[in-house]
Design a protein around this motif. Structure first.
Motif, short mmCIF file in Angstrom:
data_model
loop_
_atom_site.label_atom_id
_atom_site.label_comp_id
_atom_site.label_asym_id
_atom_site.label_seq_id
_atom_site.Cartn_x
_atom_site.Cartn_y
_atom_site.Cartn_z
N SER A 36 0.83 -1.20 0.00
CA SER A 36 0.00 0.00 0.00
C SER A 36 0.87 1.26 0.00
O SER A 36 0.54 2.24 -0.67
CB SER A 36 -0.97 0.00 1.18
OG SER A 36 -0.31 0.06 2.42
N ASP A 37 1.99 1.25 0.72
CA ASP A 37 2.92 2.38 0.66
C ASP A 37 3.50 2.53 -0.75
O ASP A 37 3.67 3.64 -1.26
CB ASP A 37 4.06 2.20 1.65
CG ASP A 37 3.81 2.94 2.97
OD1 ASP A 37 2.71 3.49 3.15
OD2 ASP A 37 4.73 2.95 3.82
N LEU A 38 3.82 1.40 -1.38
CA LEU A 38 4.37 1.46 -2.73
C LEU A 38 3.33 1.93 -3.73
O LEU A 38 3.67 2.55 -4.75
CB LEU A 38 4.93 0.10 -3.14
CG LEU A 38 6.12 -0.40 -2.29
CD1 LEU A 38 6.67 -1.70 -2.85
CD2 LEU A 38 7.22 0.64 -2.19
N GLY A 39 2.07 1.68 -3.45
CA GLY A 39 1.02 2.26 -4.28
C GLY A 39 1.05 3.77 -4.21
O GLY A 39 0.90 4.46 -5.22
N SER A 65 10.02 6.16 -14.95
CA SER A 65 9.67 4.75 -15.08
C SER A 65 9.19 4.24 -13.74
O SER A 65 9.93 4.27 -12.76
CB SER A 65 10.87 3.93 -15.55
OG SER A 65 10.66 2.54 -15.34
N SER A 66 7.93 3.79 -13.68
CA SER A 66 7.43 3.23 -12.43
C SER A 66 8.19 1.96 -12.05
O SER A 66 8.45 1.71 -10.88
CB SER A 66 5.93 2.93 -12.55
OG SER A 66 5.68 1.97 -13.57
N ALA A 67 8.56 1.17 -13.06
CA ALA A 67 9.35 -0.03 -12.79
C ALA A 67 10.71 0.34 -12.21
O ALA A 67 11.20 -0.29 -11.26
CB ALA A 67 9.51 -0.85 -14.06
N GLY A 68 11.32 1.39 -12.76
CA GLY A 68 12.61 1.83 -12.24
C GLY A 68 12.50 2.35 -10.82
O GLY A 68 13.41 2.15 -10.00
N LEU A 69 11.38 2.99 -10.50
CA LEU A 69 11.16 3.50 -9.16
C LEU A 69 11.04 2.35 -8.16
O LEU A 69 11.63 2.38 -7.06
CB LEU A 69 9.88 4.34 -9.15
CG LEU A 69 9.69 5.35 -8.04
CD1 LEU A 69 10.84 6.35 -7.99
CD2 LEU A 69 8.36 6.08 -8.24
N LEU A 70 10.30 1.32 -8.55
CA LEU A 70 10.18 0.15 -7.67
C LEU A 70 11.51 -0.59 -7.54
O LEU A 70 11.85 -1.10 -6.47
CB LEU A 70 9.10 -0.78 -8.20
CG LEU A 70 7.66 -0.25 -8.10
CD1 LEU A 70 6.69 -1.23 -8.76
CD2 LEU A 70 7.26 0.00 -6.66
N ASP A 71 12.27 -0.64 -8.62
CA ASP A 71 13.60 -1.28 -8.54
C ASP A 71 14.52 -0.52 -7.59
O ASP A 71 15.31 -1.13 -6.86
CB ASP A 71 14.23 -1.35 -9.93
CG ASP A 71 13.59 -2.40 -10.82
OD1 ASP A 71 12.90 -3.29 -10.29
OD2 ASP A 71 13.77 -2.34 -12.05
N LEU A 72 14.42 0.80 -7.58
CA LEU A 72 15.22 1.60 -6.66
C LEU A 72 14.82 1.29 -5.23
O LEU A 72 15.69 1.17 -4.35
CB LEU A 72 15.01 3.09 -6.96
CG LEU A 72 15.72 4.09 -6.03
CD1 LEU A 72 17.22 3.86 -6.03
CD2 LEU A 72 15.39 5.52 -6.46
#
Length: 317
Positions: free
Chosen positions: A244-247, A256-263
């Motif tokens: 939920s925080d990552l949402g 890039s949302s994928a890059g943000l999650l990878d970070l």
């Protein structure tokens, strides 16, 4: 913490009216935090609030060592407990002695239904230019990774954050129906939600969560200001599934949302983060949460409001 945008959201009605008399009484009942001397406050209680949000009213009360102070006062009975959670977590995080990627609000004193804090000058991330928003998103990814990886104090559970997605299915369906999205956007939202619901549920330990890290809860200082970017409004803090925080993180514009999650993944250290199956399921749930939160923003904030634009941007992508 910041100036209220001219285009106001539709707030729920207040059942704890806040007026000057109540503010004066609360100031008389303030209990200082450790190391704070209330005698050093230069009292100058304002005649009217400086801002008003979903749960609290911000009322100017004076300065401490030159720093403006505001009293955050619960405007709804349901938000009383949120202030207590916020103070508990902020005390814990400041007491860790860990350098955080973002600053925290400084609590000066507390009273029943109120917290005195330093005013944080600046604008929300939702109001910033694209380059600043992208940098804020990266800083927030590191901030959430740090918070999630640390110890989780005992705080009351938030019924709508950190919980299994399936428990919010009825509310998602109702909000999707009310949002008035075009056919393609509604289909994408429903597919993203179903992918998250269908992903494996969180099986790890309950992590400490901010609860609501959307772009309106990050304050960026003015240019050339010595202040730091600050993550505010910890009233929804809870423990549970970090999705939920990552949402909330995904609501922040990024290349890039994928890059943000990878970070985030590269910065986090909780047990299981290195497991690809756990990570894939977490990403699916995070995107579902982002869609759920975006619908909430669209329904509460008009299109011209920065947070209204935030919700519509995500739902259109």
């Amino acid at each position: 913490m910041t100036g209220t945008p001219d285009i106001a959201p539709v707030l729920p009605p207040a059942d704890l009216p806040v007026d000057l008399r109540r503010v004066e009484l609360l100031c008389a009942w303030l209990r200082p935090e450790e190391g704070v001397e209330l005698e050093r406050i230069s009292w100058a209680i304002g005649k009217r609030p400086r801002g008003e949000g979903w749960d609290n009213v911000l009322w100017p009360i004076g300065t401490l060592d030159g720093a403006p102070l505001v009293l955050r006062i619960a405007r709804r009975r349901s938000s009383r407990a949120l202030l207590g959670r916020e103070v508990t977590v902020l005390r814990r995080l400041r007491g860790l002695g860990t350098t955080l990627p973002m600053d925290l609000p400084r609590v000066i004193a507390t009273a029943e239904d109120a917290v005195a804090v330093e005013w944080i000058d600046g604008v929300t991330a939702a109001e910033c230019d694209a380059a600043t928003q992208e940098q804020v998103a990266e800083d927030l990814a590191r901030m959430l990774a740090t918070i999630h990886s640390g110890p989780a104090p005992e705080v009351g559970r938030n019924p709508v954050r950190g919980v299994p997605l399936a428990t919010r299915a009825e509310h998602f369906a109702a909000d999707l129906g009310r949002a008035g999205l075009d056919e393609d956007a509604a289909r994408r939202a429903a597919e993203t939600w179903q992918a998250g619901v269908g992903a494996e549920e969180w099986q790890g330990r309950e992590l400490l969560l901010h609860g609501d890290p959307h772009p309106g809860n990050v304050v960026v200082p003015p240019p050339a200001s010595p202040g730091a970017v600050t993550l505010i409004d910890w009233g929804d803090t809870t423990r549970g599934d970090p999705a939920s925080d990552l949402g909330g993180l995904l609501l922040h514009p990024s290349a890039s949302s994928a890059g943000l999650l990878d970070l985030y993944r590269a910065s986090a250290a909780w047990t299981g983060i290195e497991d690809d199956a756990i990570w894939e399921a977490l990403q699916a749930r995070a995107r579902a949460w982002a869609t759920r939160m975006a619908l909430g923003l669209v329904l509460v904030y008009p299109e011209e409001h920065p947070l209204g634009r935030t919700g519509r941007r995500l739902l259109a992508s």
